[in-house]
Design an enzyme around this catalytic site. Structure first.
Site, PDB file in Angstrom:
ATOM      1  N   GLU A   1       0.796  -1.231   0.000  1.00 49.38           N
ATOM      2  CA  GLU A   1       0.000   0.000   0.000  1.00 49.38           C
ATOM      3  C   GLU A   1       0.834   1.289   0.000  1.00 49.38           C
ATOM      4  OE1 GLU A   1      -3.085  -0.536   2.998  1.00 49.38           O
ATOM      5  OE2 GLU A   1      -3.962  -2.153   1.810  1.00 49.38           O
TER       6      GLU A   1
ATOM      7  N   GLU B   1      -4.421  -8.804  -1.418  1.00 54.05           N
ATOM      8  CA  GLU B   1      -4.971  -8.676  -0.054  1.00 54.05           C
ATOM      9  C   GLU B   1      -6.463  -8.400  -0.088  1.00 54.05           C
ATOM     10  OE1 GLU B   1      -2.549  -6.332   2.871  1.00 54.05           O
ATOM     11  OE2 GLU B   1      -4.538  -5.744   3.607  1.00 54.05           O
TER      12      GLU B   1
END
Ligand code: NAG
Ligand code: NAG
Ligand code: NAG
Ligand code: NAG
Ligand code: NAG
Length: 525
Positions: free
Chosen positions: A261, A366
């Site tokens: 991220e 994810e």
């Protein structure tokens, strides 16, 4: 006197089934609410699903999981030769094996510190039951694993592998107790249990404080300096040292992502450990530091995955990094996290990226439920959370995604441990005080893909006629063994009759029960 008609085959089939003493073990249900159900496992019992054994051409296998309580229940059926039966008024699907899309890499979950700690909190016998659920051929046969490089929020403390300030040569680099005592021993057991080759993806959350602009492991910072300088070179070498250390333990990786991220768009949590990059910074880090470091190391076969963040950044992120051939030459794929997928349509993000860069795979790295601040963290038995998984998997597979990796393999009853209290849900929830674990509907929704769509399968055409009723969510594949697979999710409040026509085989006619997911498999030759 022995014909070869279906009747004779069916006769042998019944004999075989009666004589088959190793049949799958059923789920032991536990009702948590009026229609919330988990399957309970302990040291001596856990439900299983036998390895797939395809039937001769003309027959199909059906595995069904439903809100009404079925869990991977196996039934068999026969194809009709010509057409749907007279008076059939269902939804018609056409399976077209010549219309080919992406190859599948696989399905899996994440081996975090939290997952390892929860697994090890059970008795050894219960640990084995749990690991077999995910990796054995009587389980759901995951072939992908994601592992944080160092700590992430799903650890009991923040840590890095080299705390000594300005140790640019990484002389003091060493793995943590969490690797040595928890993650590596569990990993060795996973690798011993799995029949399929396991591909592991590693992702960093944070660099040592001395490499970060905020001078802390915790919280958001950027790498100090700029691409190509000693801070960036050291951070790239840190990946290599991690791969070296794990190689010492005989663990090799399939891929690394450049950063978990990097856009940091979702988690504004103050202490969440992360490094922020713009797409331009990631391009330059890949081009000048990480790409060359991998290419000149003993790990040059380890693939490099960029992005590893929400699809809202796509296709822009890919355009910036892959649009530059000096960076793109080091990259194999694009990682995507499922958060906020509802807000950003698949077609304009995944579809658009695939059209621009068809040679780079799109991989979901994810996903979890319960992450919204207002959501229940662990929601035992939630059918809806299972549907969110399977709907997303079908939707993303239809948009060129090659695989889907769930977040933590196992969490505790609170959805942790997590040192920033970012608790969430998991397909397996462990209750160490009872030496039990609970398999949530999410586990079975994932199973409908992971067990039946092995690596190397290819997505094929599956189209339907116009239909006024509630539609099914479907996706079709050809497996490496030549068999066909279709997954069909019925999220409607009524049963949906439907058929699948596969030219060389015939017509499969069935009814998808309201609120159910099923996988069909059949031989085509
Ligand atoms: C484990 O579960 C099985 C099936 O529900 C049950 O018969 C058995 O007593 C349980 N064992 C323990 C130790 O609780
Ligand atoms: C297939 O078609 C033939 C000729 O149209 C018909 O006689 C036969 O009953 C059909 N078979 C099936 C299984 O529908
Ligand atoms: C199946 O797909 C191929 C390739 O796209 C196409 O040429 C063919 O017409 C399709 N067949 C049917 C029955 O739709
Ligand atoms: C790695 O594998 C080799 C060969 O099988 C074995 O001798 C060695 O002990 C293993 N190393 C570790 C740390 O497990
Ligand atoms: C890639 O990006 C770098 C840095 O911005 C730039 O100097 C270089 O010219 C670009 N290369 C290509 C092939 O676009």
């Amino acid at each position: 006197m022995w014909g070869s008609g279906p009747g004779v085959w069916a006769f042998f089939l019944v004999l075989w089934m009666v004589g088959n003493t190793t049949a799958s073990r059923p789920c032991i249900p536990k009702f948590v609410g009026s229609d919330a159900m988990v399957c309970v496992c302990n040291a001596t019992y856990c439900d299983t699903v036998d390895p797939v054994c395809l039937l001769p051409k003309g027959y199909f296998l059906k595995y069904e999981t439903s809100k009404a309580g079925h869990r991977m229940e196996l039934t068999e059926g026969t194809f009709q030769l010509n057409s749907t039966s007279p008076g059939f008024l269902g939804l018609e699907y056409f399976f077209n094996a010549s219309e080919r899309y992406q190859y599948i890499k696989g399905f899996g979950g994440s081996h975090t510190d939290a997952a390892a700690i929860n697994i090890l909190s059970l008795s050894v016998a219960a640990q084995n039951q749990l690991l077999r659920c995910y990796f054995a051929d009587t389980g759901i046969e995951y072939n992908l694993l994601r592992m944080p490089i160092g700590s992430c929020d799903f650890s009991t403390r923040p840590y890095v592998y080299d705390d000594i300030a300005y140790d640019f040569d990484l002389k003091y680099f060493s793995l943590a107790e969490e690797d040595i005592k928890f993650r590596i021993p569990v990993l060795h057991r996973i690798l011993a249990i799995a029949e399929r080759p396991i591909s592991i993806v590693a992702s960093p959350w944070t660099a040592p404080a001395w490499l970060k602009s905020n001078d802390q492991i915790k919280g958001k910072g950027r790498l100090k300096g700029k691409a190509g300088d000693p801070f960036h070179k050291t951070w790239a070498n840190y990946f290599i040292r991690f791969l070296d250390e794990y190689a010492y333990y005989n663990v090799t990786f399939w891929a690394v992502t450049a950063q978990n991220e990097p856009a940091c768009s979702l988690f504004a949590m103050k202490d969440f450990p992360t490094i922020n990059y713009s797409p331009e910074e990631q391009r330059d880090f890949v081009m000048l530091d990480l790409g060359p470091a991998l290419a000149s190391s003993n790990h040059k076969d380890v693939l490099l995955i960029i992005h590893d963040d929400l699809r809202s950044n796509l296709p822009k992120w890919a355009k910036v990094v892959l649009g530059n051939s000096s960076a793109a030459k080091y990259v194999s794929g694009i990682g995507v996290h499922w958060y906020l997928d509802k807000v950003f349509p698949a077609e304009c993000t995944l579809g658009a990226t695939h059209r621009l860069f068809p040679d780079y795979f799109l991989l979901y790295t994810e996903a979890c439920n319960g992450y919204e601040t207002w959501a229940a963290k662990v929601d035992l038995g939630s059918w809806g959370r299972g549907v969110r998984y399977s709907k997303n998997i079908i939707d993303t597979l239809q948009n060129f995604v090659v695989g889907w990796i769930d977040w933590n393999l196992a969490l505790d009853m609170k959805g942790g441990p997590n040192w920033v209290k970012n608790f969430v849900d998991s397909p397996i929830i462990v209750d160490a005080t009872k030496d039990e674990f609970y398999k949530q509907p999410m586990f079975y929704h994932l199973a409908h893909f992971s067990k039946f769509i092995p690596e190397g399968s290819v997505r094929v055409g599956l189209t339907s006629n116009s239909w006024l009723g509630c539609r099914l969510h479907t996706v079709g594949f050809l497996r490496p063994d030549g068999a066909a697979v279709v997954v069909a999710l019925n999220n409607c409040f009524y049963d949906v009759p439907f058929s699948i026509t596969d030219g060389p085989v015939g017509v499969l006619e069935d009814v998808a029960r309201s609120y159910s997911i099923q996988t069909y498999l059949w031989k085509r030759a």
